[in-house]
Write a protein that holds these residues in place. Structure first.
Motif, PDB file in Angstrom:
ATOM      1  N   THR A  95       2.804  37.291  23.275  1.00 53.17           N
ATOM      2  CA  THR A  95       3.072  35.891  23.548  1.00 53.17           C
ATOM      3  C   THR A  95       3.914  35.423  24.581  1.00 53.17           C
ATOM      4  N   ASP A 106       8.304  33.198  16.796  1.00 54.24           N
ATOM      5  CA  ASP A 106       7.194  33.330  17.499  1.00 54.24           C
ATOM      6  C   ASP A 106       6.105  33.564  16.065  1.00 54.24           C
ATOM      7  N   SER A 134       2.550  32.537  16.695  1.00 54.02           N
ATOM      8  CA  SER A 134       1.452  32.629  16.978  1.00 54.02           C
ATOM      9  C   SER A 134       0.897  33.949  17.191  1.00 54.02           C
ATOM     10  N   GLY A 135       1.962  34.806  17.958  1.00 50.74           N
ATOM     11  CA  GLY A 135       1.552  36.169  18.004  1.00 50.74           C
ATOM     12  C   GLY A 135       1.182  37.037  16.686  1.00 50.74           C
ATOM     13  N   LEU A 174       6.461  39.855  23.191  1.00 53.41           N
ATOM     14  CA  LEU A 174       7.263  38.817  23.266  1.00 53.41           C
ATOM     15  C   LEU A 174       7.739  38.649  24.832  1.00 53.41           C
ATOM     16  N   THR A 225      -1.249  34.387  24.167  1.00 47.90           N
ATOM     17  CA  THR A 225      -1.027  33.180  23.528  1.00 47.90           C
ATOM     18  C   THR A 225      -0.091  32.646  24.057  1.00 47.90           C
ATOM     19  N   CYS A 248      -4.797  28.911  18.020  1.00 45.79           N
ATOM     20  CA  CYS A 248      -5.041  30.531  18.146  1.00 45.79           C
ATOM     21  C   CYS A 248      -6.430  30.752  17.114  1.00 45.79           C
TER      22      CYS A 248
END
Length: 308
Positions: free
Chosen positions: A156, A168, A170-171, A190, A217, A283
């Motif tokens: 990420t 976070d 998305s990760g 990250l 991402t 994503c």
């Protein structure tokens, strides 16, 4: 076939290891009472005996354990073996998980010789089956009875998340989706939106860990700190533009903002790297495009026969 020349352990990290006659290897841990043991991928370190001998011929006075290695073995060029190789020594079964390592602080050997072989010649393994290894034991390569699961990492890129100002999401969502599709996610990172940091991690994951897939991402837009595509292209051996193009084409059906994505898809070594957008929803929509297709690509990169 190889032969164990030395076994070395240490109670603390960052020091030379001391030779012992035998050691106990514990599943998913490493060598009992060794400082580098633990639930991670670098449980056991190995060096080829001939590489140490060649280094001694340059004038280096190095004993077993001087490089921080656990096992010194003759008969194998470990550096030439790919990640995923299985090594059997008695009841102990090891799986190579990393080739080489980054040298953060030059050791005393490097300071004396201007060189150290561990960062480029050393390999690391995890313990799949336990037991005892003694000096003089034979080591053999073991063929796999089934293909190794696809191995992936997720990175990420977000200044705010790296500073702890925003969670976070998305990760973890990307990693969960990969696991649902049969991938083994071995690392989740990250990072701030920093090109140098991203390039460093991409090189490590592709060259040392030899992963099948790396998904990033974030950092693919027009913002001044959006540098993910540039960093990705900088480490690429070859481009694989069709994946990024397919994601943009599918995303344009959902939103016209998709035309503002600068995401790329590339190959480094045998690793496929794909940039994803920053939002969890985007994503997932992007992964819908390629998840069913990339196993064919990863099989080709591994050098095996692709699925029909």
């Amino acid at each position: 076939m190889g032969k164990v020349i030395a076994i070395c352990t240490s109670a603390v990290r960052g020091v030379q290891k001391t030779p012992v006659q035998q050691a106990e290897f514990r599943v998913d841990w490493g060598i009992v009472n060794d400082a580098h043991a633990g639930h991670w991928h670098r449980q056991v370190s190995l060096l080829s005996a001939d590489k140490i001998a060649a280094f001694r011929e340059k004038g280096a006075d190095v004993a077993p354990g001087a490089f921080g290695e656990n096992l010194v073995v003759e008969g194998f060029d470990f550096r030439a073996l790919p990640v995923g190789t299985l090594l059997r020594c008695g009841t102990v079964l090891l799986e190579i998980t990393q080739i080489g390592k980054e040298c953060h602080n030059h050791c005393e050997i490097y300071k004396a010789m201007g060189d150290c072989i561990m960062p480029r010649e050393g390999v690391f393994a995890r313990v799949l089956e336990g037991g005892t290894i003694a000096v003089g034991d034979e080591m053999v390569l073991v063929p796999r009875t089934a293909p190794r699961p696809w191995q992936a990492a997720v990175i990420t890129l977000s200044d705010r998340s790296a500073r702890g100002e925003r969670e976070d999401k998305s990760g973890p969502a990307v990693a969960a989706r990969l696991r649902e599709n049969g991938c083994e996610v071995v690392e989740q990172l990250l990072l701030a939106d920093d090109a140098a940091a991203l390039k460093k991690q991409l090189v490590r994951l592709c060259d040392q860990r030899q992963l099948d897939l790396v998904l990033t991402t974030g950092g693919t837009g027009f913002g001044p700190r959006d540098v993910t595509p540039e960093a990705t292209l900088a480490v690429a051996d070859r481009q694989a533009p069709g994946i990024a193009e397919a994601i943009r084409a599918a995303s344009l059906v959902i939103t016209k903002n998709a035309m503002l994505s600068r995401a790329v898809s590339v190959i480094r070594g045998k690793t496929l790297i794909i940039n994803l957008p920053g939002s969890p929803r985007a994503c997932m929509e992007s992964m819908d495009v390629f998840l069913d297709t990339i196993p064919h690509a990863m099989a080709l990169l591994r050098g095996g026969q692709p699925d029909a």
